[in-house]
Design an enzyme around this catalytic site. Structure first.
Site, short mmCIF file in Angstrom:
data_model
loop_
_atom_site.label_atom_id
_atom_site.label_comp_id
_atom_site.label_asym_id
_atom_site.label_seq_id
_atom_site.Cartn_x
_atom_site.Cartn_y
_atom_site.Cartn_z
N GLN A 116 -13.37 -9.50 1.24
CA GLN A 116 -14.77 -9.16 0.94
C GLN A 116 -14.91 -8.82 -0.54
OE1 GLN A 116 -16.62 -6.47 3.79
NE2 GLN A 116 -15.88 -7.67 5.50
N CYS A 152 -7.24 -1.54 2.76
CA CYS A 152 -8.46 -2.30 2.47
C CYS A 152 -9.61 -1.42 2.88
CB CYS A 152 -8.46 -3.60 3.27
SG CYS A 152 -10.06 -4.41 3.24
N MET A 265 17.03 4.84 -8.30
CA MET A 265 17.30 3.60 -7.55
C MET A 265 15.98 2.89 -7.26
SD MET A 265 20.53 3.27 -7.15
CE MET A 265 21.16 2.44 -5.74
N GLY A 266 15.17 3.50 -6.40
CA GLY A 266 13.90 2.85 -6.02
C GLY A 266 12.73 3.39 -6.81
N SER A 353 16.20 4.38 -1.62
CA SER A 353 17.59 4.36 -1.16
C SER A 353 17.88 5.50 -0.20
CB SER A 353 18.53 4.46 -2.36
OG SER A 353 18.37 5.73 -2.96
N GLU A 1264 -25.16 -0.61 6.02
CA GLU A 1264 -24.89 0.79 6.35
C GLU A 1264 -24.95 1.18 7.83
OE1 GLU A 1264 -26.68 3.33 2.80
OE2 GLU A 1264 -28.02 1.75 3.46
#
Length: 1332
Positions: A116, A152, A265-266, A353, A1264
């Site tokens: 959308q 979303c 690490m991450g 990790s 709405e």
């Protein structure tokens, strides 16, 4: 460390192209590199913290050990550029484009109407694309798992799931085919051919998925990975150095030398700290290339797992082991795998990790309680050698602290096999079912003597009930050595209650709920253990019920709409389900949003400095330190404004930048302008503000009412004689309900770019706003120049929902002052946290009511009082209050009705317009009142609703006459389609048989007034050009924010000019093409602009008539060319006055709306009474929207509005500190609905055979109205809670405030466990959060 030091060269690939970066800055994330350096703007910034998935990309790496390439989805906003050495990154641009070929993922999401506003679409595409690269034939579970980390706000997810469902190969039922005209849903009439029901999309048209067509992994990277002699990599940035050691030995030396340097690490832990808390690390060590950290080895006792393994790798390893070994050996593996499935999103699990999760020691870590309960241990390495440390209560010593020394490195984790007679359980409760930190999480283990119920050993660990993972040794002691039975456990509950105590003002709040969960999760473990003992024939007792998890399989839904008439021309697109006109470019990342506009030379970036006090005088503002920082160009204060220092709206002024006094935390004080976003941010942090606090700030509605702190005028309305009517009724009931606010959470934050043209004080403003004209006027007044020097351009908005009107104009004014003062283009894009802090949201409401009714259910009199928390400025609050008053009858003809409403002035950020504009709050109170009447009378609520509905020719309480026929049709149709009576009986049956899970059902109507009560806002204009080649350019005053207005305008022009939609283009909304426009709001955009476009096209078609008569067989192109040579004008403006609406508040009468949109919604939920978790099992919505101009767009609006309403009424909670600071400033604290919240059966029916003479082509406004119908989930939860309460002997009305979060639902169920929790007396402590 100086930036001049030479580091290594970073080498990686993006979309098949090699990228070498000589000066990679460790603080640069992949997202900003893609967007700013490479201009790949398809990857979006949504939150910056890995919580929304808008920035999802695919990272591929070669594994020399297995000679395979692994692909995984990751969040680019948390991925440090320096970590990508040797990786191949694929962004949405690399997947497919409209210039080359689009990929099936992009095509299917677009054509299934899953895009959308389109801002989240590239992230959705990448999440599914990464899944398909690993698994070309996924299951539905794989798809929902892959999408769990992507938010979303527009679609309600159903069309996205439906588009992706077409990749599934698992079911042989026709469920997998498109939109579900399936065997589950045969047409009632056997004579009618099956194909006559129109569908939203045709699966047969889709391109097949061909895995051979994907980009290959770059051979150069394979060679690079195969080289046996890896080098240490070092990168120097402005403030940080990054070192990536090549061996374990080197890592140990580095950590011994620099123990304070974090291991990354991450980057899912250190990254957010750097970004949101401003932490600076001079050195970062990244051990991603140390192979020992990724090794897995098996022993007879269990498995050693490398601490560097990602959580996804750990989970797939556990899944393999579950298949290899007997069930009795894998109890712990199963429990860990279960928790890993709920921990974070797929994108987070792919990079975070195992070692990082343990060492970061979060108090609500999901893994640590299970690892500790399962007797796991870690292998530690440091300069002093290797040692093993058990993960137990001594390991976690405080918030984020363990017994590890700074120089220690966690090398691997030992996960033992379980023994015969040993059971492990893992349970959690979280504000949202997926991708959410838990409220309380547990790991529990029990070991029985062989063949008996005698407990030899037990271990209980909890997260979320203290500053760290905690154990319950006293409770364990009360169980060990005793038989596992009710007597032992009821003693254990009492011990546990005293052992795990949370102070009433504990951080995170929800104290009673969290304490209740510690007990109910132990009870759930008990039920599981009894089940296991029974299966092993250790016990033969009659078991309490088995608590199964809530259902989660998303079924195909129905979307029923009327086909166009057989006589309609094939070329006429009106009434057909046409794809959103930008959906393909949104899915390929080519669609341009405000922040995607390329940077100009010398462009500057603006960051705001906001107040940290709620009610104070500003004593000084010192920007000297900020101006010394690198890159900072200027600081803009109120003194710099050349024109008006306020922004005016409906006669109310709001300060642009505060000068002398602040009235809320988050009020804008000044702005820092610098050469980059990072420099501007550092500059803003360096501005010093001194305050002198003013006494008694007002935060809550009660405080405002006590001090009569209101924005005038207050509104009231009455029909009949309420006081008199109360004397003549059978019963009177008084009640109240509270409703929380809501954050807009548009995916694209507030964004704007102001460019000085360079002569005669002319400015171009590129902005994401719903009302370009307001921005134009405001900027002109601020700069003291005429409006004709300011042009506002709006290409599209990444969502708005009412939140991009007033505050957006104020932000544009501040940005324009910076552009005017510096004579440079200035860009301002708010970060998610700033946006949530500054811009306000939906008004929280306290509603009180007194209702008089007869014993047969007829409501004769009602007196309602509404108080909204308006915040610190008027904004649109008085208009919201008026709309609340005008909708307080909803669908009910109450002969004596009185209402009062007030907007309370408080020291919180100002609340503003939000989809529904007060109506959801207004009707919520009325519906709650109707439910209470039903409970007092002991009758079903739907009967009370029916008895009191408008019937026959009717008039509202403000004397507006209307026919409720279609309202009643929607209600009856909804009851019929959802099989209300039979399912109601089934729910009652379910509840009789189930103690800890209850089902609830509710059906709710809506009557929603469309258009602006302020009559001048209903006008619209359009400008249509026909060019010589026959192509048509349409401009109108509406802005495209995902609601499909441009698509509908294209359909209107196509019908009126009798040409194909492909010949018609809409470029943007611009104040230079169409002046003096009205906001795209009030569900009136298509009504107004459609009529204006129609008017312009009719004029042009008429002008072409002589040409057509001369050459009736000619083509459209031949006519337009001929018209040019005959000097006929091929450009026309169109105008629509709009209806003349008004409301006279003194006479309490008027016609404030053009017409009503009607609807009804039935929801069924299943509630877990022990945790408050619920699942919407089925939702059926019937809406009267006249003749839909575009059913796919309208159904998308209905589904999206419903899901937003579901969030409002059951999930979304704004939390403020006692000093007025918003705590919930991002997706990790504020939960909007995700894929896991979509109703499992989601059916939409557009009421057939209806028309509306008051709007274009007999359609109706739809943006709405349906949002309020999300409340049917709230009332269904309340119905389920009511069933649970009756098991405890509690009958009659009870209080349940909105949103009905798991906390509220669980406490309202009043289970034996919640009854054990002592209530904290209000006033005896300072709560962690205010009750707003």
């Amino acid at each position: 460390m100086s930036a001049g030091k030479e580091g290594n060269t970073l080498c990686f690939f993006i979309n098949g192209k090699k990228v070498t970066e000589k000066h990679a800055d460790p603080e640069t994330m992949l997202l900003s590199f893609l967007r700013e350096k490479l201009r790949l703007t398809g990857t979006k910034y949504g939150c910056g913290g890995g919580g929304c998935g808008a920035c999802t990309v695919m990272v591929s790496r070669y594994q020399p050990a297995t000679k395979t390439v692994v692909h995984h989805a990751a969040n680019a906003c948390l991925l440090p550029l320096c970590q990508l050495h040797g990786a191949a990154v694929t962004t949405v641009e690399g997947v497919g484009s409209s210039r080359t070929r689009i990929h099936p993922v992009q095509e299917r999401i677009a054509k299934a109407h899953g895009s959308q506003c389109g801002f989240c679409t590239p992230g959705m595409v990448m999440a599914v694309y990464a899944l398909l690269r690993n698994k070309p034939q996924p299951s539905m579970d794989d798809i929902t798992l892959a999408l769990a980390g992507n938010l979303c706000r527009c679609t309600g997810y159903r069309p996205i799931v439906d588009g992706c469902r077409t990749f599934c190969q698992e079911t042989n039922c026709c469920q997998t085919t498109g939109v579900g005209n399936c065997c589950l849903n045969r047409v009632e009439n056997p004579e009618q051919p099956q194909h006559e029901k129109p569908q939203l999309f045709d699966k047969e048209e889709f391109l097949p998925l061909d895995p051979t067509q994907e980009l290959i992994f770059p051979p150069e990277l394979i060679l690079m990975a195969e080289t046996t002699d890896p080098q240490t990599l070092t990168f120097h940035g402005e403030r940080t150095t990054w070192v990536s050691p090549a061996s374990l030995e080197e890592l140990v030396q580095l950590k011994t030398r620099r123990p304070e340097a974090p291991l990354v690490m991450g980057n899912t832990n250190i990254g957010p700290d750097i970004k949101f808390k401003g932490v600076v690390h001079p050195l970062i060590i990244s051990p991603t290339r140390v192979t020992e950290l990724f090794e897995v080895s098996q022993t007879p006792q269990g498995v050693w797992v490398g601490a560097g393994c990602s959580l996804s790798e750990v989970r797939s390893l556990l899944e393999k082991l579950l298949l290899q070994f007997l069930e009795e050996k894998t109890e712990l593996f199963r429990a860990l795998s279960l928790q890993l499935g709920n921990l974070g999103s797929q994108q987070i699990r792919n990079v975070a990790s195992l070692g990082g999760n343990i060492a970061s020691a979060y108090p609500n870590s999901d893994l640590n309680p299970v690892l500790a309960a399962g007797n796991c241990r870690v292998s530690i390495l440091s300069g002093g050698g290797r040692r093993e440390v058990p993960l137990n209560q001594d390991f976690f010593v405080g918030f984020g602290k363990t017994i590890l020394k700074p120089e220690d490195i966690v090398v691997s984790v030992f996960i033992p096999f379980s023994r015969k007679g040993e059971f492990v359980g893992a349970f959690r409760q979280a504000p949202r079912k997926e991708t959410s930190f838990p409220t309380v999480t547990t790991g529990m283990r029990v070991f029985f003597s062989e063949g008996s119920r005698l407990v030899q050993d037990v271990s209980l660990y909890y997260g979320g009930v203290g500053p760290t993972t905690v154990s319950a040794p006293k409770t364990c002691a009360a169980i060990i050595g005793r038989p596992w039975n009710d007597e032992t456990l009821s003693r254990a509950y009492d011990v546990l209650l005293n052992e795990l105590v949370l102070p009433p003002s504990a951080p995170g709040g929800k104290v009673e709920f969290r304490r209740s969960l510690t007990l109910s999760l132990l009870f759930k473990f008990n039920l599981e253990v009894l089940q296991k003992l029974r299966e092993m024939n250790v016990i033969t007792d009659e078991l309490p019920e088995k608590v199964l998890p809530l259902p989660r399989e998303i079924q195909p839904g129905l979307q029923e709409f009327q086909p166009v008439s057989k006589t309609q021309s094939d070329q006429d697109p009106v009434g057909r389900p046409i794809m959103h006109r930008s959906a393909i470019s949104q899915a390929t990342g080519e669609a341009v949003y405000c922040d995607d506009i390329p940077r100009t030379d010398d462009e500057l970036f603006l960051v705001l400095v906001t107040s940290s006090r709620a009610h104070a005088k500003i004593t000084s503002l010192d920007a000297s330190e900020a101006l010394q920082l690198p890159g900072v160009v200027d600081v803009i204060t109120a003194k710099d404004v050349p024109g008006k220092k306020v922004c005016s709206f409906f006669g109310n002024d709001e300060e642009l930048l505060a000068e002398s006094q602040v009235s809320c935390i988050g009020q804008m004080l000044c702005a820092v302008v610098a050469d980059t976003r990072a420099h501007a941010k550092r500059g803003a942090a360096a501005v010093k503000i001194s305050y002198e606090d003013l006494p008694e700030p007002v935060f809550t509605i009660e405080e405002a009412v006590a001090k009569s702190s209101f924005f005038k005028p207050l509104r009231s309305i009455e029909r009949g004689n309420v006081t008199e009517a109360f004397r003549n009724v059978d019963q009177i009931y008084e009640g109240e309900v509270r409703m929380g606010g809501q954050e807009h959470f548009y995916m694209e934050t507030q964004s704007m770019l102001v460019v000085p043209v360079g002569e005669e004080t002319e400015f171009n403003v590129y902005i994401s706003t719903q009302w370009p004209t307001l921005t134009q006027d405001a900027v002109a007044e601020t700069l003291n120049i005429p409006s004709n020097r300011v042009t506002c351009h709006v290409k599209r908005l990444g969502g708005a929902f009412g939140g991009k009107v007033l505050k957006t104009s104020i932000l544009a004014c501040i940005t324009s002052v910076a552009a005017w003062k510096t004579n440079h283009a200035v860009r301002c894009v708010l970060e998610r946290g700033e946006d949530m802090l500054i811009t306000g949201g939906r008004h929280p409401v306290l509603g009180k009511y007194k209702v008089g009714f007869m014993n047969d259910g007829r409501i004769r009199a009602a007196d309602l009082q509404y108080y909204t928390n308006a915040g610190s400025t008027v904004d649109e609050s008085v208009l919201v209050v008026e709309k609340i008053m005008l909708h307080m009858d909803n669908a009910y003809n109450i002969p004596n009705l009185r209402g009062h409403a007030a907007a309370c002035r408080t020291n919180l950020p100002s609340n503003t317009a939000f989809r529904g504009f007060g109506v959801p709050q207004s009707i919520m109170v009325v519906e709650n009142m109707v439910e209470d009447v039903a409970m007092v009378l002991g009758r079903p609520a739907d009967q009370i609703r029916e008895i009191n509905m408008y019937k026959g020719p009717s008039a509202t309480h403000y004397k507006f006459e209307f026919s409720p026929e279609n309202l009643l049709r929607c209600w009856e149709e909804c009851k019929f389609k959802c099989e209300y009576s039979s399912r109601r009986r089934a729910v009652e049956q379910f509840n009789l048989q189930s103690r800890w899970k209850k089902r609830g059902m509710s059906i709710v109507p809506i009557k929603y007034g469309i258009a602006f009560a302020e009559s001048f806002l209903n006008q619209a204009a359009a400008l249509v050009h026909i060019y010589k080649d026959g192509s048509v350019l349409v401009s109108h005053g509406g802005t495209e924010m995902g609601q499909g207005i441009h698509t509908k305008m294209q359909q209107v022009a196509s019908r009126e000019l009798h040409i194909a939609p492909s010949k018609i283009y809409i470029s943007e909304t611009s104040t230079s093409s169409v002046p003096n426009t009205c906001p795209s709001a009030a569900s009136f955009g298509t009504d107004a602009n459609g009529m204006a476009v129609k008017n312009a096209c009719e004029t042009l078609y008429q002008r072409l008539e002589p040409i057509r008569k001369k050459n009736p067989k000619g083509s459209w192109e031949s006519w337009t060319t001929a018209a040019y040579f005959e000097k006929i004008s091929l450009s026309a403006t169109g105008f629509y006055r709009g209806p003349d609406l008004y409301m006279d508040w003194d006479k309490m009468e008027g016609q404030p709306y053009a017409y009503f949109t009607y609807g009804a919604c039935c929801c069924e939920v299943e509630l877990d009474c022990l945790t408050g978790d619920y699942r919407t099992v089925r939702t059926d919505i019937v809406v009267d929207i006249g003749r839909s101009v575009n059913p796919s767009v309208d159904i998308g609006q209905i589904e999206g509005a419903f899901m937003q309403g579901l969030g409002l009424f059951t999930m979304e909670e704004l939390k403020f500190s006692p000093s007025g600071l918003l705590y919930t400033r991002g997706p990790s604290q504020y939960k909007i609905p995700a894929v896991c919240d979509v109703p499992l059966r989601f059916n939409i029916y557009l009421l057939p055979d209806t028309h509306n003479p008051h709007a274009i082509y007999s359609s109706k406004g739809i943006g709405e109205p349906v949002l309020f119908l999300g409340s049917s989930a709230f009332f269904a939860i309340k119905d389920a809670v009511s069933a649970a309460r009756s098991d405890s002997g509690l009958l009659g009305p009870f209080s349940l405030d909105s949103p009905a979060t798991p906390e509220r639902a669980c406490l309202a169920c009043n289970s034996p466990f919640t009854q054990k929790i002592p209530a904290n007396k209000p006033g005896s402590f300072k709560p962690w959060a205010l009750n707003i």
